[in-house]
Design an enzyme around this catalytic site. Structure first.
Site, PDB file in Angstrom:
ATOM      1  N   ARG A 254      26.780  18.995 -12.559  1.00 22.00           N
ATOM      2  CA  ARG A 254      25.456  19.342 -13.268  1.00 22.00           C
ATOM      3  C   ARG A 254      25.652  20.612 -13.547  1.00 22.00           C
ATOM      4  O   ARG A 254      26.117  21.235 -12.302  1.00 22.00           O
ATOM      5  CB  ARG A 254      24.390  18.224 -12.843  1.00 22.00           C
ATOM      6  N   GLY A 255      24.552  20.831 -13.783  1.00 27.60           N
ATOM      7  CA  GLY A 255      24.361  22.399 -14.095  1.00 27.60           C
ATOM      8  C   GLY A 255      24.975  23.153 -14.984  1.00 27.60           C
ATOM      9  O   GLY A 255      26.076  22.249 -15.389  1.00 27.60           O
ATOM     10  N   ALA A 256      23.817  23.963 -16.221  1.00 25.61           N
ATOM     11  CA  ALA A 256      24.680  24.138 -17.460  1.00 25.61           C
ATOM     12  C   ALA A 256      25.796  24.639 -17.385  1.00 25.61           C
ATOM     13  O   ALA A 256      27.142  24.187 -18.240  1.00 25.61           O
ATOM     14  CB  ALA A 256      23.589  24.599 -18.113  1.00 25.61           C
TER      15      ALA A 256
ATOM     16  N   ASP B 146      18.836  25.581 -19.597  1.00 26.60           N
ATOM     17  CA  ASP B 146      20.276  25.007 -20.154  1.00 26.60           C
ATOM     18  C   ASP B 146      20.059  25.318 -21.633  1.00 26.60           C
ATOM     19  O   ASP B 146      21.208  25.180 -22.126  1.00 26.60           O
ATOM     20  CB  ASP B 146      19.521  23.792 -19.696  1.00 26.60           C
TER      21      ASP B 146
ATOM     22  N   ASN C 261      14.693  24.442 -19.284  1.00 30.87           N
ATOM     23  CA  ASN C 261      15.243  24.344 -18.041  1.00 30.87           C
ATOM     24  C   ASN C 261      14.989  22.721 -16.747  1.00 30.87           C
ATOM     25  O   ASN C 261      14.107  22.313 -18.029  1.00 30.87           O
ATOM     26  CB  ASN C 261      15.206  24.654 -16.609  1.00 30.87           C
ATOM     27  N   LYS C 262      15.099  22.718 -16.223  1.00 27.64           N
ATOM     28  CA  LYS C 262      14.782  21.426 -15.244  1.00 27.64           C
ATOM     29  C   LYS C 262      13.492  21.001 -15.239  1.00 27.64           C
ATOM     30  O   LYS C 262      12.407  22.090 -15.365  1.00 27.64           O
ATOM     31  CB  LYS C 262      15.424  21.282 -13.294  1.00 27.64           C
TER      32      LYS C 262
ATOM     33  N   GLN D  59      17.384  18.224  -6.910  1.00 25.53           N
ATOM     34  CA  GLN D  59      18.766  18.685  -7.014  1.00 25.53           C
ATOM     35  C   GLN D  59      18.361  20.216  -5.596  1.00 25.53           C
ATOM     36  O   GLN D  59      19.251  21.065  -5.507  1.00 25.53           O
ATOM     37  CB  GLN D  59      19.185  19.471  -8.103  1.00 25.53           C
TER      38      GLN D  59
ATOM     39  N   ARG E 101      25.925  14.784 -22.887  1.00 27.26           N
ATOM     40  CA  ARG E 101      24.735  15.409 -22.064  1.00 27.26           C
ATOM     41  C   ARG E 101      23.845  16.476 -23.179  1.00 27.26           C
ATOM     42  O   ARG E 101      24.652  17.369 -23.235  1.00 27.26           O
ATOM     43  CB  ARG E 101      24.222  15.771 -20.896  1.00 27.26           C
TER      44      ARG E 101
END
Ligand code: MRU
Length: 351
Positions: free
Chosen positions: A49-51, A242, A252-253, A201, A92
């Site tokens: 995970r993570g862009a 992201d 973002n998150k 996270q 995603r």
């Protein structure tokens, strides 16, 4: 045993090894990925995970899918490769790096002349290149971010949200890349990591990465950030992204927007650190960024424990959009820019 340097995606002989990020920090485990189906599942379930990291993973996913195509005819091969791309695109929706990396790979396939076998080899090289470039990019983001940080105090207390570290990229990180560069330059007193409900996270991954390298880290729950700012405990905020719209609005998150609002209220600079591949110049503002909604189980269950009563409704958006006016600067591999400058200064850099 985890290595000193963290690389979430590694090409190893004939397969990809992913650090299983759903098992950290309790267990450091690697998952073998041989097939595109497995890569798609790993992205969806957030093993990776993570862009930027899902961009790199998807690039290898395209190669793994290409490897399974039996066609010897170029046109048939390209048509089947498009199906492989569709499968990966469906994993995603928010991080544009996924779509960017897939497009880079398809472009390589379309532009490479020669046999299907030769095309496949070119795709593996292209995936490796995307990975190498991202590592280089993150180091540059770290340097530019360090230069953009406030000049006083000498030792900074930085707050971050989610994990935008080595685990979320090819290595080094974007927001945590800035933290790493500040630490290496002796300009960091401590990083505060929001725990980042619901997937945690910050508590699980950012804290783990910092601990690996001896970077002083303090985990707080998300609702403590305003208090810390009010008490003068935070000098600047650095987060990843992201997808960034052409006007500088940044997804973002979930929870990042509230951090930006409270930073503004306390006059604390708020930096977004991201490669230009995270900027989506096709969309004019953040309202057009697709926001992923995930399974409500992420809200109502912690570990084995159900924390909510039965018969309740849930809403679980995984990202939010921070308006450009709350962002002090967007830190990229080409420098730090005010959000309203990115269109003029960075559009021509997007490949
Ligand atoms: O849902 P995740 O864990 O993939 O979300 C990750 C983030 O929001 C990161 O902050 C973002 O991808 C930047 S990573 C360099």
């Amino acid at each position: 045993m985890p290595p000193n340097q963290v690389y979430p995606v590694v090409w190893d002989r004939d397969r990809v090894l992913l650090i299983d990020q759903t098992r950290l920090p309790g267990e450091y485990a690697l998952v073998d990925i041989h097939r595109c189906d497995d890569m798609a599942r790993a992205i969806k379930t957030m093993i990776v995970r993570g862009a930027p990291a899902i961009g790199v993973a998807a690039a290898y996913g395209i190669y793994l899918g290409a490897r399974e195509i039996e066609a010897t005819n170029r046109e048939q091969f390209l048509a089947r490769l498009e199906k492989v791309a569709e499968q990966l695109r469906a994993t995603r929706p928010t991080a544009v790096n996924l779509f960017w990396a897939i497009e880079q790979m398809l472009k390589t396939a379309r532009q490479t002349l020669g046999s299907v076998e030769y095309l496949k080899e070119a795709l593996l090289l292209a995936a490796k290149q995307i990975q190498e470039d991202d590592l280089e990019t993150c180091r540059s983001i770290g340097d530019h971010g360090l230069a953009a940080l406030p000049s006083t105090p000498e030792k900074l207390r930085l707050l971050t949200h989610c994990n935008a570290g080595a685990l979320a990229t090819a290595g080094y990180g974007t927001a945590l890349g800035v933290v790493r560069s500040a630490w290496a330059a002796n300009r960091l007193e401590r990083v505060y990591a929001d725990e980042t409900r619901p997937r945690l996270q910050g508590a699980k991954l950012t804290a783990w990465e910092c601990a690996q390298e001896g970077i002083p880290v303090t985990v707080i729950t998300d609702n403590m950030a305003a208090h810390c700012m009010q008490r003068g405990m935070i000098d600047a905020v650095v987060v990843g992204a992201d997808r960034i719209a052409a006007n500088g609005d940044a997804a973002n998150k979930i929870g990042t927007y509230s951090v930006a609002l409270i930073a503004k209220a306390h006059n604390i600079p708020f930096f977004v650190a991201a490669p230009v591949s995270t900027i989506d110049f096709q969309i004019s503002d953040g309202s057009q960024i697709p926001i992923e909604e995930r399974d409500p189980v992420e809200i109502y269950q912690i570990g084995e424990t159900i924390i909510c009563p039965p018969g309740i409704e849930y809403y679980n958006p995984a990202f939010d959009v921070t308006p450009a006016e709350l962002i002090t600067a967007i830190v990229t591999e080409f420098g730090a820019f005010a959000p309203n400058q990115i269109q003029a200064r960075l559009h021509q850099r997007v490949v």
